[in-house]
Design a protein around this motif. Sequence first.
Motif, PDB file in Angstrom:
ATOM      1  N   MET A   1       0.828  -1.208   0.000  1.00  0.00           N
ATOM      2  CA  MET A   1       0.000   0.000   0.000  1.00  0.00           C
ATOM      3  C   MET A   1       0.862   1.258   0.000  1.00  0.00           C
ATOM      4  SD  MET A   1      -3.295  -0.688   2.442  1.00  0.00           S
ATOM      5  CE  MET A   1      -4.410  -2.060   2.132  1.00  0.00           C
ATOM      6  N   TYR A   2       1.979   1.232   0.726  1.00  0.00           N
ATOM      7  CA  TYR A   2       2.846   2.404   0.727  1.00  0.00           C
ATOM      8  C   TYR A   2       3.444   2.648  -0.660  1.00  0.00           C
ATOM      9  CZ  TYR A   2       2.848   3.870   5.570  1.00  0.00           C
ATOM     10  OH  TYR A   2       2.479   4.383   6.774  1.00  0.00           O
ATOM     11  N   GLN A   3       3.605   1.586  -1.449  1.00  0.00           N
ATOM     12  CA  GLN A   3       4.094   1.745  -2.813  1.00  0.00           C
ATOM     13  C   GLN A   3       2.976   2.178  -3.765  1.00  0.00           C
ATOM     14  OE1 GLN A   3       5.893  -1.978  -3.981  1.00  0.00           O
ATOM     15  NE2 GLN A   3       7.011  -2.166  -2.055  1.00  0.00           N
ATOM     16  N   GLN A   4       1.788   1.583  -3.587  1.00  0.00           N
ATOM     17  CA  GLN A   4       0.714   1.743  -4.561  1.00  0.00           C
ATOM     18  C   GLN A   4      -0.290   2.831  -4.184  1.00  0.00           C
ATOM     19  OE1 GLN A   4      -0.868  -2.230  -4.586  1.00  0.00           O
ATOM     20  NE2 GLN A   4       0.993  -3.125  -5.469  1.00  0.00           N
ATOM     21  N   GLN A   5      -0.589   2.991  -2.892  1.00  0.00           N
ATOM     22  CA  GLN A   5      -1.563   3.974  -2.425  1.00  0.00           C
ATOM     23  C   GLN A   5      -1.017   4.672  -1.171  1.00  0.00           C
ATOM     24  OE1 GLN A   5      -5.677   2.512  -2.223  1.00  0.00           O
ATOM     25  NE2 GLN A   5      -5.072   0.747  -3.434  1.00  0.00           N
ATOM     26  N   PRO A   6       0.032   5.460  -1.323  1.00  0.00           N
ATOM     27  CA  PRO A   6       0.661   6.057  -0.140  1.00  0.00           C
ATOM     28  C   PRO A   6      -0.274   6.963   0.649  1.00  0.00           C
ATOM     29  CG  PRO A   6       1.484   7.064  -2.172  1.00  0.00           C
ATOM     30  CD  PRO A   6       0.706   5.866  -2.575  1.00  0.00           C
ATOM     31  N   LEU A   7      -1.213   7.613  -0.027  1.00  0.00           N
ATOM     32  CA  LEU A   7      -2.117   8.515   0.678  1.00  0.00           C
ATOM     33  C   LEU A   7      -3.034   7.758   1.627  1.00  0.00           C
ATOM     34  CD1 LEU A   7      -2.891  11.405   1.070  1.00  0.00           C
ATOM     35  CD2 LEU A   7      -4.297  11.303  -0.983  1.00  0.00           C
ATOM     36  N   LYS A   8      -3.414   6.541   1.250  1.00  0.00           N
ATOM     37  CA  LYS A   8      -4.248   5.716   2.131  1.00  0.00           C
ATOM     38  C   LYS A   8      -3.507   5.388   3.422  1.00  0.00           C
ATOM     39  CE  LYS A   8      -6.491   2.069   0.520  1.00  0.00           C
ATOM     40  NZ  LYS A   8      -6.758   0.680   0.016  1.00  0.00           N
ATOM     41  N   MET A   9      -2.256   4.976   3.308  1.00  0.00           N
ATOM     42  CA  MET A   9      -1.521   4.554   4.491  1.00  0.00           C
ATOM     43  C   MET A   9      -1.098   5.737   5.352  1.00  0.00           C
ATOM     44  SD  MET A   9      -1.772   1.388   4.476  1.00  0.00           S
ATOM     45  CE  MET A   9      -0.766   1.092   5.924  1.00  0.00           C
ATOM     46  N   SER A  10      -0.774   6.877   4.728  1.00  0.00           N
ATOM     47  CA  SER A  10      -0.449   8.057   5.526  1.00  0.00           C
ATOM     48  C   SER A  10      -1.680   8.553   6.275  1.00  0.00           C
ATOM     49  CB  SER A  10       0.117   9.162   4.622  1.00  0.00           C
ATOM     50  OG  SER A  10       1.369   8.776   4.098  1.00  0.00           O
ATOM     51  N   SER A  11      -2.849   8.439   5.658  1.00  0.00           N
ATOM     52  CA  SER A  11      -4.093   8.812   6.337  1.00  0.00           C
ATOM     53  C   SER A  11      -4.373   7.860   7.491  1.00  0.00           C
ATOM     54  CB  SER A  11      -5.260   8.792   5.351  1.00  0.00           C
ATOM     55  OG  SER A  11      -5.087   9.754   4.335  1.00  0.00           O
ATOM     56  N   ALA A  12      -4.041   6.583   7.313  1.00  0.00           N
ATOM     57  CA  ALA A  12      -4.258   5.603   8.379  1.00  0.00           C
ATOM     58  C   ALA A  12      -3.407   5.911   9.597  1.00  0.00           C
ATOM     59  CB  ALA A  12      -3.942   4.196   7.875  1.00  0.00           C
ATOM     60  N   GLU A  13      -2.316   6.658   9.420  1.00  0.00           N
ATOM     61  CA  GLU A  13      -1.445   7.029  10.534  1.00  0.00           C
ATOM     62  C   GLU A  13      -1.601   8.490  10.939  1.00  0.00           C
ATOM     63  OE1 GLU A  13       0.344   5.001  12.383  1.00  0.00           O
ATOM     64  OE2 GLU A  13      -0.567   3.425  11.168  1.00  0.00           O
ATOM     65  N   ALA A  14      -2.534   9.206  10.296  1.00  0.00           N
ATOM     66  CA  ALA A  14      -2.706  10.645  10.548  1.00  0.00           C
ATOM     67  C   ALA A  14      -1.364  11.363  10.439  1.00  0.00           C
ATOM     68  CB  ALA A  14      -3.343  10.893  11.914  1.00  0.00           C
ATOM     69  N   LEU A  15      -0.571  10.941   9.454  1.00  0.00           N
ATOM     70  CA  LEU A  15       0.745  11.536   9.221  1.00  0.00           C
ATOM     71  C   LEU A  15       0.563  12.738   8.300  1.00  0.00           C
ATOM     72  CD1 LEU A  15       3.850  11.168   9.691  1.00  0.00           C
ATOM     73  CD2 LEU A  15       3.880   9.938   7.512  1.00  0.00           C
ATOM     74  N   CYS A  16       0.431  13.905   8.869  1.00  0.00           N
ATOM     75  CA  CYS A  16       0.112  15.093   8.085  1.00  0.00           C
ATOM     76  C   CYS A  16       1.291  15.587   7.264  1.00  0.00           C
ATOM     77  CB  CYS A  16      -0.389  16.204   9.007  1.00  0.00           C
ATOM     78  SG  CYS A  16      -1.890  15.762   9.917  1.00  0.00           S
ATOM     79  N   GLU A  17       2.483  15.594   7.856  1.00  0.00           N
ATOM     80  CA  GLU A  17       3.668  16.084   7.167  1.00  0.00           C
ATOM     81  C   GLU A  17       4.689  14.963   7.014  1.00  0.00           C
ATOM     82  OE1 GLU A  17       3.499  18.960   5.897  1.00  0.00           O
ATOM     83  OE2 GLU A  17       1.718  19.660   6.985  1.00  0.00           O
ATOM     84  N   THR A  18       5.527  15.071   5.992  1.00  0.00           N
ATOM     85  CA  THR A  18       6.559  14.074   5.732  1.00  0.00           C
ATOM     86  C   THR A  18       7.537  14.027   6.905  1.00  0.00           C
ATOM     87  OG1 THR A  18       6.364  14.466   3.361  1.00  0.00           O
ATOM     88  CG2 THR A  18       8.374  13.381   4.142  1.00  0.00           C
ATOM     89  N   GLU A  19       7.861  12.790   7.330  1.00  0.00           N
ATOM     90  CA  GLU A  19       8.775  12.608   8.451  1.00  0.00           C
ATOM     91  C   GLU A  19       9.869  11.608   8.092  1.00  0.00           C
ATOM     92  OE1 GLU A  19       6.849  11.441  12.039  1.00  0.00           O
ATOM     93  OE2 GLU A  19       5.535  13.200  12.129  1.00  0.00           O
ATOM     94  N   ALA A  20      11.059  11.844   8.622  1.00  0.00           N
ATOM     95  CA  ALA A  20      12.181  10.906   8.457  1.00  0.00           C
ATOM     96  C   ALA A  20      13.026  10.955   9.738  1.00  0.00           C
ATOM     97  CB  ALA A  20      13.015  11.285   7.246  1.00  0.00           C
ATOM     98  N   PRO A  21      13.008   9.929  10.538  1.00  0.00           N
ATOM     99  CA  PRO A  21      12.154   8.729  10.448  1.00  0.00           C
ATOM    100  C   PRO A  21      10.711   9.050  10.836  1.00  0.00           C
ATOM    101  CG  PRO A  21      13.416   8.697  12.479  1.00  0.00           C
ATOM    102  CD  PRO A  21      13.917   9.893  11.712  1.00  0.00           C
ATOM    103  N   ALA A  22       9.804   8.208  10.363  1.00  0.00           N
ATOM    104  CA  ALA A  22       8.386   8.424  10.628  1.00  0.00           C
ATOM    105  C   ALA A  22       7.924   7.587  11.814  1.00  0.00           C
ATOM    106  CB  ALA A  22       7.563   8.052   9.390  1.00  0.00           C
ATOM    107  N   SER A  23       7.106   8.179  12.665  1.00  0.00           N
ATOM    108  CA  SER A  23       6.627   7.515  13.870  1.00  0.00           C
ATOM    109  C   SER A  23       5.273   6.858  13.634  1.00  0.00           C
ATOM    110  CB  SER A  23       6.504   8.525  15.019  1.00  0.00           C
ATOM    111  OG  SER A  23       7.754   9.133  15.289  1.00  0.00           O
TER     112      SER A  23
END
Length: 529
Positions: free
Chosen positions: A253-275
């Motif tokens: 999903m992170y490869q094919q539908q990244p917006l779905k998985m970022s929404s599932a984590e409420a990850l609003c902004e890009t993070e490195a590393p991501a929590s």
Amino acid sequence: MDVLDIARWQFGITTVYHFLLVPLTIGLGILLVFLHTMWVRTDNPEWLRLTRFWGKVYLINFVLGVATGLVQEFQFGLAWSEYSRFVGDVFGSLLALEALLAFFLESTFLGLWIFGWGRIPKKVHLAALWAAVIGSIVSAYFIIAANSWMQHPVGVVADDTTGRPVQVDFLAVLSNNTALAAFTHTIVASLMVAGALLVGVGLYHLRKRKLAGRSVDEVDHRVWHRSVRIGGWVSLAAFVLVALTGDWQAKLMYQQQPLKMSSAEALCETEAPASFSIFAWNKLGSNECDDVHSITVPGLLSFLAHNDFSTAVPGVNQLQEEYAEVYGATYPDDPARFGALAGEPVDYQPVLAVTYWSFRLMIGMGAVSAGVAAYALWSTRRGRIPTSRVGVYGSLLAVGAPFVANAAGWVFTEMGRQPFVVVPNPDVPVDEQIWFFTAQAVSPGVTAAEVWTSLVALTLVYGVLAVIEVGLLTRFIRAGITAGDTSPTPVGTGPDDDRREGPDGDAGGAGGDGRERRTPDDDVLQFAY
């Protein structure tokens, strides 16, 4: 509410309802094959009783599953005709195979199993059940392959005139990595459902018999004890496999539908590393991803997405801008195709609260089911019988946990790909990608009143079917193992062959040939009815 919203509610209600029945049919079918195989191999009456009892539960669920599943394909033509036209070249072959090959295999051989007790050779009878259950699994694969194509379209090219996908590689559709991951995840999740049912019902009957002070039927006691043990181990093993297959799905999903998985984590902004978010609050309900507060585990999301603890994971806001640049910031200004949304801005972000909480509900309910399985195995170790009211009735109540987990996972998968009904494949160049907005998939000639009518009617009918399903299951489960479950049904079918085999496959009874005379209760139709 416009036609699009009502049609989506209708499809969501009927699909989730149907999918509550599907996992039990698949999972219990697999366990039923195991139980019946063990009886044929050992002639042990315990396995026969388990097969007959759980076979009736399986049949009740199967019938209701078929009844609710028939509505699904009708909806494609009634409420989603534009969608049907768009995906028809791909779905036509998959749904035809599902109906003509898998479903007929399933239903035909299930009929032989239902009416074949004592009337056909044991091994042939068992083979009929194997064929029926394999048919249900194959049927599930074709349906999941169709759904996975919507999530990750492969094996097609766009028609130069209409822009619709034309299938050029059927094997690519069948071997879609999204389908393989989703199928394995679904099968092991179905085993969790079946295992939880065996645990809950088995503990209920063990406690009920002990507290009632009944004279112990040793075979009956061992049947329920064995049911709990099998269900417990299956649930625990399935939970581990669900986690592994779920990790596979998440990485895809992170490869094919990244917006779905970022929404599932409420990850609003890009993070490195991501929590990884454990619990979030503030603005989830508003669908504004700019100030969400969350309790997190540092670096874990990067590991889940990329197998390391440092890689960046893109945030919702960045992805929203990227999608708008590639696929358009507004819907085409064509009211005939897009209705009220024509010319309006496209919100590529799924409903944040739904994706976030359905993902956690799926994981949480799966963990609850695994915990109950562990309790059941511990409380029945070395032949013990649990009598704790809280433990036993809690386990019975927890039968619903994997059902909720399956439904939540399905909601997450489908809601997370909005506003697309067919999601663009990022593995191919943009000018070769195929996608289809949900807004243009609804039937153009259908009115809101018509869809409201079908929504209300189907919801009422499904409500009645739910009452029937729960009522029948409750009745049979409370009754437990009956006299008809303790022996195979008659050897012959004619009036001159009025005899049956004993529970261990041995001859015995009042007949002059060493066999018992059968009673009406032993008739094969009792099992079917």
